[in-house]
Design an enzyme around this catalytic site. Structure first.
Site, mmCIF file in Angstrom:
data_model
loop_
_atom_site.group_PDB
_atom_site.id
_atom_site.type_symbol
_atom_site.label_atom_id
_atom_site.label_comp_id
_atom_site.label_asym_id
_atom_site.label_seq_id
_atom_site.Cartn_x
_atom_site.Cartn_y
_atom_site.Cartn_z
ATOM 1 N N LYS A 13 0.834 -1.207 0.000
ATOM 2 C CA LYS A 13 0.000 0.000 0.000
ATOM 3 C C LYS A 13 0.873 1.264 0.000
ATOM 4 O O LYS A 13 0.631 2.187 -0.772
ATOM 5 C CB LYS A 13 -0.935 0.028 1.224
ATOM 6 C CG LYS A 13 -1.891 -1.144 1.298
ATOM 7 C CD LYS A 13 -2.891 -1.014 2.435
ATOM 8 C CE LYS A 13 -2.279 -1.023 3.824
ATOM 9 N NZ LYS A 13 -1.662 -2.300 4.227
ATOM 10 N N ARG A 88 -9.386 0.912 9.292
ATOM 11 C CA ARG A 88 -8.964 -0.458 9.581
ATOM 12 C C ARG A 88 -10.014 -1.213 10.383
ATOM 13 O O ARG A 88 -9.796 -2.389 10.706
ATOM 14 C CB ARG A 88 -7.664 -0.429 10.380
ATOM 15 C CG ARG A 88 -6.407 -0.754 9.572
ATOM 16 C CD ARG A 88 -5.248 -0.632 10.526
ATOM 17 N NE ARG A 88 -4.051 -1.317 10.190
ATOM 18 C CZ ARG A 88 -2.996 -0.754 9.601
ATOM 19 N NH1 ARG A 88 -3.040 0.477 9.176
ATOM 20 N NH2 ARG A 88 -1.891 -1.440 9.435
ATOM 21 N N ARG A 127 11.928 -6.032 4.622
ATOM 22 C CA ARG A 127 11.898 -4.644 4.136
ATOM 23 C C ARG A 127 12.618 -3.675 5.074
ATOM 24 O O ARG A 127 12.695 -3.877 6.286
ATOM 25 C CB ARG A 127 10.467 -4.198 3.841
ATOM 26 C CG ARG A 127 9.594 -4.004 5.040
ATOM 27 C CD ARG A 127 8.165 -3.707 4.601
ATOM 28 N NE ARG A 127 7.327 -3.463 5.755
ATOM 29 C CZ ARG A 127 6.033 -3.192 5.693
ATOM 30 N NH1 ARG A 127 5.420 -3.142 4.535
ATOM 31 N NH2 ARG A 127 5.346 -2.974 6.792
ATOM 32 N N ARG A 161 11.522 -1.162 10.599
ATOM 33 C CA ARG A 161 10.464 -0.923 11.568
ATOM 34 C C ARG A 161 10.515 -1.985 12.660
ATOM 35 O O ARG A 161 10.721 -3.162 12.375
ATOM 36 C CB ARG A 161 9.101 -0.978 10.866
ATOM 37 C CG ARG A 161 8.782 0.276 10.130
ATOM 38 C CD ARG A 161 7.585 0.123 9.253
ATOM 39 N NE ARG A 161 6.419 -0.471 9.912
ATOM 40 C CZ ARG A 161 5.217 -0.540 9.349
ATOM 41 N NH1 ARG A 161 5.027 -0.066 8.133
ATOM 42 N NH2 ARG A 161 4.206 -1.097 9.982
ATOM 43 N N ARG A 172 -0.183 -8.909 13.410
ATOM 44 C CA ARG A 172 -0.706 -7.891 12.492
ATOM 45 C C ARG A 172 -1.628 -8.529 11.448
ATOM 46 O O ARG A 172 -2.652 -7.972 11.079
ATOM 47 C CB ARG A 172 0.456 -7.138 11.838
ATOM 48 C CG ARG A 172 1.171 -6.231 12.843
ATOM 49 C CD ARG A 172 2.497 -5.711 12.351
ATOM 50 N NE ARG A 172 2.382 -4.852 11.193
ATOM 51 C CZ ARG A 172 3.397 -4.573 10.365
ATOM 52 N NH1 ARG A 172 4.590 -5.091 10.577
ATOM 53 N NH2 ARG A 172 3.214 -3.771 9.369
#
Ligand code: AMP
Length: 216
Positions: A13, A88, A127, A161, A172
């Site tokens: 996203k 969300r 990532r 992160r 998550r």
């Protein structure tokens, strides 16, 4: 034009939102980025959100709605925005609808980015981003052209992160399936939902989104 990007963590996203910002002059509204800035600043909201985010759970609707309400009324949003990470929950979606109706603004497209759960763990744990300009990279799929040097700004500092660890990713994903996936039928019923294949490569996903936007 106003858009919502919907999909699990790691669906891409943020990557696509940045591309659409450049291509269409839209503003990316990433509630995850806003929360990370609040955590870094040590604000009251940041202090409340920090541990919740590190556990991979959702921050309260009350905090998130207040945050987006403030941001969406800023003048830079009048030319169009991309909601990335909001709403969300069903409550967030319903309050957003009421908020936008009051502002006489509508959502043109909700774009679902579909990705297999199995691929997400590898995507997320690999990532990282440039600590200076925020450009995104991946250990396997998107390395800088020169090892250790950001393609965009030349910085040699990168960060990961805290919630991109394998343990947290599972929570998550659970939060996504339990609390966010119900938004798919919600937006489908409104006739604004379009799906793109988030498993395709980054350029292909951008093309699929552009097709949706340009067919309108
Ligand atoms: P993201 O960068 O979108 O993956 O968001 C990182 C974390 O911020 C999430 O795992 C949640 O803990 C929190 N968060 C971001 N957006 C929301 C939201 N709309 N509602 C609740 N929590 C959120």
């Amino acid at each position: 034009m106003n858009l919502i990007l919907l999909g699990p963590p790691g669906a891409g996203k943020g990557t696509q939102a940045k591309r659409l910002e450049d291509a269409y002059g839209l503003i990316q509204l990433s509630t995850g980025d806003m929360l990370r800035a609040a955590v870094a600043s040590g604000s009251e909201i940041g202090q409340k959100a920090k541990e919740i985010m590190e556990r991979g759970e959702l921050v309260s609707d009350e905090i998130m709605i207040a945050m987006i309400r403030d941001r969406i009324q800023q003048p830079d949003c009048v030319h169009g925005f991309i909601l990335d990470g909001f709403p969300r929950t069903t409550v967030q979606a319903e309050v957003l609808d009421a908020m936008l109706a009051n502002m006489d603004v509508k959502i043109d497209h909700v774009i679902e980015m579909t990705v297999d759960d199995a691929a997400l763990v590898e995507r997320i744990t690999g990532r990282y981003s440039c600590a200076k300009c925020g450009a995104g990279y991946h250990d396997k799929y998107q390395q800088p052209e020169t090892d250790g040097v950001c393609d965009k700004c030349g910085s040699t500092e990168f960060s990961r992160r805290k919630d991109d660890k394998a343990e947290t990713v599972t929570s998550r994903l659970q939060a996504y399936h339990a609390q966010t996936a119900p938004l798919l039928p919600y937006y489908k019923a409104k006739g604004v939902l379009k799906a793109v294949d988030g498993m395709a490569d980054i350029d292909e996903v951008t093309s699929q989104i552009e097709l949706v936007l340009e067919a309108a």
